[in-house]
Design an enzyme around this catalytic site. Sequence first.
Site, PDB file in Angstrom:
ATOM      1  N   ASP A 165       0.760  -1.128   0.104  1.00 40.18           N
ATOM      2  CA  ASP A 165       0.117   0.036  -0.055  1.00 40.18           C
ATOM      3  C   ASP A 165       0.932   1.448   0.056  1.00 40.18           C
ATOM      4  O   ASP A 165       1.966   1.221  -0.511  1.00 40.18           O
ATOM      5  CB  ASP A 165      -1.089  -0.069   1.153  1.00 40.18           C
ATOM      6  CG  ASP A 165      -2.520   0.544   0.742  1.00 40.18           C
ATOM      7  OD1 ASP A 165      -2.395   1.631   0.591  1.00 40.18           O
ATOM      8  OD2 ASP A 165      -3.150  -0.310   0.729  1.00 40.18           O
ATOM      9  N   HIS A 206      -4.079   5.157   3.847  1.00 42.93           N
ATOM     10  CA  HIS A 206      -4.791   3.922   3.762  1.00 42.93           C
ATOM     11  C   HIS A 206      -3.971   2.526   4.117  1.00 42.93           C
ATOM     12  O   HIS A 206      -4.453   1.584   4.835  1.00 42.93           O
ATOM     13  CB  HIS A 206      -4.788   3.787   2.216  1.00 42.93           C
ATOM     14  CG  HIS A 206      -5.600   2.701   1.515  1.00 42.93           C
ATOM     15  ND1 HIS A 206      -5.198   1.664   0.751  1.00 42.93           N
ATOM     16  CD2 HIS A 206      -7.003   2.919   1.618  1.00 42.93           C
ATOM     17  CE1 HIS A 206      -6.278   0.824   0.329  1.00 42.93           C
ATOM     18  NE2 HIS A 206      -7.255   1.607   0.632  1.00 42.93           N
ATOM     19  N   SER A 380     -11.598  -1.864   0.289  1.00 43.28           N
ATOM     20  CA  SER A 380     -10.283  -1.650   1.075  1.00 43.28           C
ATOM     21  C   SER A 380     -10.253  -2.318   2.459  1.00 43.28           C
ATOM     22  O   SER A 380      -9.407  -2.659   2.825  1.00 43.28           O
ATOM     23  CB  SER A 380     -10.012  -0.235   1.065  1.00 43.28           C
ATOM     24  OG  SER A 380      -9.397   0.241  -0.146  1.00 43.28           O
TER      25      SER A 380
END
Length: 835
Positions: A165, A206, A380
């Site tokens: 990520d 994230h 996600s």
Amino acid sequence: MRTFSQQWVASAAAPFLILIYFTTTISAEVYINNFAVHIEGGHGVARRVANDLGMRNLGQIGSLTDHYLFETPHRQRRSSDPSHEHHSLLKRHSEVKWFEQQVAKSRKKRDFKPREVAEQMSIIDPYWKDQWYLHGGGAGGYDMNVIGAWKKGYTGKNIVVTILDDGLERDHPDLKRNYDPYASYDINSHDNDPMPRYDPTNENRHGTRCAGEVAAEANNTHCTIGIAPDARIGGVRMLDGEVFDAVEAASLSFNRSHIDIYSASWGPDDDGKVVDGPGKMAKKAFIDGIHLGRGGKGSIFVWASGNGGSADDSCNCDGYANSIFTLSISSTSENGKKPWYLEECSSTLATTYSSGSYSEKRIATTDLHRGCTTGHTGTSASAPLAAGIVAMVLEANNNLTWRDVQYITLMTSRPEPMTDGQWVTNGVGRKVSLRYGYGLMDASAMVDLALLWNNVPPKQECLVMSSVTQQSFSGTEGFRGTLDSNGCKGLRTEINYLEHVQCRLSLTTHRRGDLVIYLISPQGTRSEILSNRPNDAMQGGFDDWPFLSVHFWGENPTGTWKLEIQTGSAFRRSSSGGMLLSWSLVLHGTKDRPVHLKNETYHRTTHTPTTKPTTHKIKPSTTHTAPELCHKECMEGCHGTSAMDCVKCKHFRMEETKECLTSCPDGTYSTSDSVCIKCDSSCATCSGPTFDECLSCRPGLFYDKTLHVCFSTCKSGFYKNNQACAKCNSSCKDCAGSSTACTSCQHGRKLHGQLCVPGSHVGTGVIAKNVGLLVIAISLGSAVVLVILLGLMFAKHNEYLCWSDTAKYGRVPDEDKDAVVHLTYSDDLDEEYGR
């Protein structure tokens, strides 16, 4: 009165506790730096009291009104003595009705007692109440049965998960205990520190959010608890910069001997326009991972299926979610309904919880700046939850291969929590859905099945080619075709039990998004492998694209397969149709029955084994045959006299049979560690096991030198040349016999004999010829002749214009290869369509 009693008990009990310590060696209690405090008046009063005392208010304890958890920030986390200073401060404060310093129930926090798990989590981690998906907060009281796995003692111990990520905040209070530097790297900055780049928008939050879902520390009173709170967690920072094939390949292959699970919540744009997947190096990283990762058992790649639902995207156009090597995970909301961002496709294997509509709850986890959030969203959030569950499954049985994990996932997933799954029942009686795969993952059931599991047999691949080539279809009728398969019966690749099925299609169409494609198995299971994508206006089509379906799992492939291509759209009255260039099936599965449990008493309806699995371990035999009796290809002894009994091989070892050989036979390739692995069934020789790594083809197939692929016939733009496909001249659309012997031409050119000449040249010739006739007619002075010749001129010129129209609206060459696709991700679905 209550304070006096506490003092009396403490003073009276002290000598007795000392006596117990010296006479029975029982350990003393361990005090932690948290106090449960009763204060009336609400959160504001509690916050003010905490400030008065120099303490920190961590929030209300569960649903206990007016009861709060205070922390003493400057005191040692654990101590054998109570904090007398804070006891005194709390006693004297007029608004404190009652307090109690918390005592650890176990000195080894990683090994908390199974029956105390839920109680400890609800008291100690302040955001536990927001983790509704772990304690019956879904509609109907459903959750993912994670507490059931915890009660069996599984928390992901010794399993390593890495998040691919935008970075990982490794010093976050919920992550630093479980942080694994050997599972971490910064590919964007080329160093060993995966810390995210901070900016005012918190763009790079994230990866940290995903990591907390997997392995946030338990009982540290900061944010939440991860699904696998004792797993090791790492991060590969690779999305905060330019992304290209080498970046993806480096990420997917990073330290594969150490990392068990790679979790990825990203992919191509989810705008409903793009068809894209991994490049050559990333494909190799996947293939090497499943062959070499985890000591040959295969790396586990968990992938978010995509957030393009509002754009009517299909995750079968995403080559990552659409891969047989990934565990593709979808989402469902707290009410068991389809989230607005969900993509439907036949490659999705299972589902976990995530956000839904604006009014529905989201996922609680860690956040940037050592913070917490209850707003993580989309697929996600779903993929890391699945990765945490798989970590517990691998802890229960670390001998599982990557395919074993996929079997266990689909066999235990539950359809019933989702009320709008549009379920179909396949040929072996399993319910499956385009939205949710086989259903909601069940951690406890997966652990139970893992304890009973015996590894499935080696995977076979059976290629079934259609004889259909260059068949046009109309916009009204579409295409219907059949393909007969015997599952490669009698060959070494024979399959009787299906796993993945790939339908490889090459076709052209005027508008790609108008297509809807179905594949129907011999047992009648109808799987939609491509849905209508109204935003995809691309001219061209698909170039040997592998549409994946997991809906036929367990079926027998023998019989007639059907392919249906429909065109048109709810947003358009008609479609121009197209041309099917070729189609084939790649069947993945086993010859023998794959599932053999240790006691054969597992019941799918209850997810519960009827007998307790054995837990004793059997040590492998260390007795070797004398070296002089071993086969000549053996090295370092053997267990018998054949070439399959060697401890090590002098030269090469066959992957399937374990036989030692002097060289790898035809139809196989050798790895860096001298293992012979079979090529794809279409290859005679190859550099890797997949169809696009062929070096030569088996008899009857033609080799495409550009794509390194074997076809039953050469695709458009190529011609057959000694069992190979050679490229036609750039002016030819198709040719035969040689590169310049054109049979049809590219747009703007016309066939003149076997050559394709510019259309403008042909038109000029026609006009010049007619002008000459006009001059002759004028010189003769005949008005009649003039009229006739003018008519001929316009007739011939119109014939040329008509030819141009035919070229313009005929079959359009595939332009996919020139498309530029950017990877995107986001956890805030109110802002963009990320994952």
